[in-house]
Write an enzyme that holds these catalytic residues in place. Structure first.
Site, PDB file in Angstrom:
ATOM      1  N   GLY A 130       0.826  -1.194   0.000  1.00  0.00           N
ATOM      2  CA  GLY A 130       0.000   0.000   0.000  1.00  0.00           C
ATOM      3  C   GLY A 130       0.859   1.241   0.000  1.00  0.00           C
ATOM      4  N   GLY A 132       0.716   5.772   0.579  1.00  0.00           N
ATOM      5  CA  GLY A 132       0.005   6.969   0.997  1.00  0.00           C
ATOM      6  C   GLY A 132       0.775   8.199   0.568  1.00  0.00           C
ATOM      7  N   PHE A 134       2.716  10.112   2.289  1.00  0.00           N
ATOM      8  CA  PHE A 134       4.047  10.264   2.853  1.00  0.00           C
ATOM      9  C   PHE A 134       4.900   9.002   2.769  1.00  0.00           C
ATOM     10  CE2 PHE A 134       2.075  13.939   4.816  1.00  0.00           C
ATOM     11  CZ  PHE A 134       3.099  14.867   4.804  1.00  0.00           C
ATOM     12  N   GLY A 135       4.288   7.840   2.495  1.00  0.00           N
ATOM     13  CA  GLY A 135       5.115   6.648   2.548  1.00  0.00           C
ATOM     14  C   GLY A 135       4.495   5.423   1.912  1.00  0.00           C
ATOM     15  N   LYS A 151       6.377  -0.079   7.440  1.00  0.00           N
ATOM     16  CA  LYS A 151       6.104   1.230   6.859  1.00  0.00           C
ATOM     17  C   LYS A 151       7.386   2.037   6.727  1.00  0.00           C
ATOM     18  CE  LYS A 151       3.382   5.436   7.703  1.00  0.00           C
ATOM     19  NZ  LYS A 151       2.442   6.107   8.619  1.00  0.00           N
ATOM     20  N   ASP A 243      -5.593  12.628  11.058  1.00  0.00           N
ATOM     21  CA  ASP A 243      -5.851  12.064   9.732  1.00  0.00           C
ATOM     22  C   ASP A 243      -6.841  10.902   9.815  1.00  0.00           C
ATOM     23  OD1 ASP A 243      -5.516  12.111   7.003  1.00  0.00           O
ATOM     24  OD2 ASP A 243      -3.652  10.961   6.986  1.00  0.00           O
TER      25      ASP A 243
END
Length: 392
Positions: A130, A132, A134-135, A151, A243
Site C-alpha cells: 500500500g 500513501g 508520505f510513505g 512502513k 488524519d
C-alpha cells in the site's frame, strides 16, 4: 485431587525427553494441578517450565492463563532474544525463534522496539502492499513465521527528511497502547532504510472491508474507532490524530478495528497540535479536513489540527462507512476545497435505500452534522460521540 508437586516437577523434567509426554501434564492440569503451587524446594511448575526452552512444555503450562504476561515472561523473552541473536545461523536458533514467536503471540509483548535484521525481513514481493501521501507499506516476516506491516517513507524523499518524519511518528506511536490502536512492534533498518513495524491486518482498511462485507455492523466499527479516539484525546496532554479516515482504520483477522497511521499526529498543547514544519501542518486531505484548517490566519501561521478537527474528520469518516464512498465522491480535491471555502461542510444526505438500510437514518445523520459543525466549540466531544453512537 491432591498432587505430589515434587513428582509433578520430576515428571515435567522427564517429558522433555518424549514429545508425547506433555499430554500427561495436560491431563494433570485438566484434573486441577496448580502450576503456581511450589514443591518442597519452592519451585512451581510454571517456574520450571520457564527455566527450560521446551516449547511443548511452556505452551501447555501457559495456555490456560488468560493474561500470562508478567515479569518472569518478560525476562524469559529477553533471554531468548539474546540467545537467538548470539547464534542466529546455528541449528539451535530455530527452536529459540519458535519459542520466542509463541510467547509473542501469547502476550503481544516483545522485549525490544529496536529490531535486528535477523528477526525480521521483507517478504519476497516486488511492490509495496500500500502507499500513501508520505510513505509506503511493505509486507514483512517477523520471527520467521509472522506477517507484519513495514512502513517507510517514499524512496524519493530526502534521507534527512525521511528520518525526521519516521522518528517523529515512532516517538508518538510507541507510547500508545489500546485495543483500538494499531500496535507498534518496533523499528528496523534494512539497506539504510528505516521501517516501522506493526502486526499485519489481514482484512485491510475499513473502506475495503465494508465493500467486501456489505452486511457488516457499521455502528460496531464506528464505536471502536470512537473508543480509540477517546483514548487519544484523554491522554495527558491529549493526542491529536490528525488524519482520521477509512484508509487509516485497519481491520484485523477477527474483525477488530485499529486506528493506524500516526504520521500527522501530535500532542496537543492548549487544544492545538505542536507541529514542526509547514509541510506537516498543512498536510492532509480536504475531504476530511475541518474548515478552520483551510483558512488563512491573521499572523500568517498555518492553522493546526486539534481534537475538534479530529471530530470533524470522524463525521466525514461516518459518511464513508455508511456509503462506501469518499466524502464528496463527485468532486475533485480542488473542488472540495472551493466547496468548503464557500461554506458547504457536508455533501447532500445520501437517501439511497441501500445506504439507509445500512443504518444511515435520521439519528445517524444528526450525529454527522453535529460532528461537522463549522464552529469547533459546537462539535461533539468524543465522549458525547460515543454516547450518541451507542443509541443508534
Amino acid at each position: 485431587m491432591p498432587f505430589d508437586y515434587d513428582f509433578v516437577i520430576v515428571l515435567a523434567a522427564e517429558i522433555m525427553r518424549h514429545r508425547d509426554g506433555v499430554d500427561l501434564i495436560d491431563i494433570m492440569l485438566d484434573m486441577g494441578c496448580d502450576t503456581s503451587r511450589p514443591n518442597r524446594a519452592g519451585v512451581t511448575l510454571r517456574q520450571f517450565a520457564l527455566s527450560t526452552n521446551s516449547l511443548p512444555l511452556i505452551r501447555t503450562v501457559l495456555k490456560r492463563e488468560r493474561d500470562p504476561l508478567d515479569s518472569s515472561i518478560r525476562e524469559k523473552m529477553s533471554q531468548l532474544r539474546e540467545q537467538y541473536l548470539a547464534l542466529p545461523l546455528s541449528p539451535g536458533a530455530t527452536e529459540l525463534l519458535e519459542l520466542l514467536s509463541h510467547l509473542y503471540s501469547l502476550t503481544g509483548h516483545y522485549p525490544s522496539i529496536v529490531l535486528d535484521r535477523h528477526e525480521i525481513s521483507l517478504a519476497p514481493r516486488g511492490a509495496p502492499a500500500g502507499e500513501g501521501g508520505f510513505g509506503e507499506c511493505w509486507e514483512g516476516i517477523f520471527l520467521g513465521n509472522r506477517y507484519v506491516a513495514m512502513k517507510c517513507t517514499h524512496g524519493f524523499v530526502l534521507p534527512e527528511t525521511a528520518m525526521r518524519r519516521t522518528l517523529r511518528e515512532m516517538e508518538m506511536w510507541k507510547t500508545l497502547h489500546h485495543p483500538n490502536i494499531l500496535p507498534f512492534i518496533g523499528s528496523v533498518t534494512l539497506d539504510s532504510k528505516l521501517y516501522l513495524v506493526s502486526p499485519w491486518m489481514s482484512n485491510g482498511n475499513a473502506a475495503e472491508y465494508i465493500n467486501r462485507h456489505p452486511d457488516v455492523n457499521r455502528v460496531a466499527i464506528l464505536l471502536q474507532v470512537a473508543r480509540g479516539l477517546r483514548y487519544l484525546h484523554a491522554r495527558t496532554p491529549p493526542v491529536v490524530h490528525g488524519d482520521i479516515k477509512a484508509a487509516n482504520v485497519l481491520i484485523s483477522q477477527n474483525g477488530g478495528v485499529r486506528i493506524a497511521d500516526f504520521g500527522l499526529s501530535r500532542w496537543a498543547i492548549n487544544g492545538s497540535s505542536n507541529g514542526n514544519s509547514d509541510t506537516w501542518r498543512s498536510a492532509g486531505n480536504p475531504r476530511w479536513q475541518a474548515p478552520e484548517l483551510l483558512e488563512d490566519s491573521d499572523d500568517g501561521e498555518i492553522p493546526r489540527r486539534t481534537t475538534e478537527s479530529d471530530i470533524f474528520a470522524f463525521g466525514r469518516f461516518m459518511i464513508e462507512i455508511y456509503t462506501g464512498e469518499l466524502p464528496f465522491p463527485y468532486l475533485s480535491d480542488l473542488r472540495v476545497i472551493v466547496t468548503l471555502v464557500k461554506g458547504t461542510l457536508l455533501p447532500d444526505r445520501p437517501m439511497e435505500p441501500e445506504v439507509v438500510s445500512r443504518g444511515l437514518n435520521d439519528n445517524a445523520w444528526l450525529i454527522i452534522m453535529d460532528c461537522c459543525r463549522e464552529e469547533p466549540f459546537r462539535r461533539l466531544t468524543v465522549q458525547e460521540l460515543i454516547l450518541r453512537l451507542k443509541s443508534l
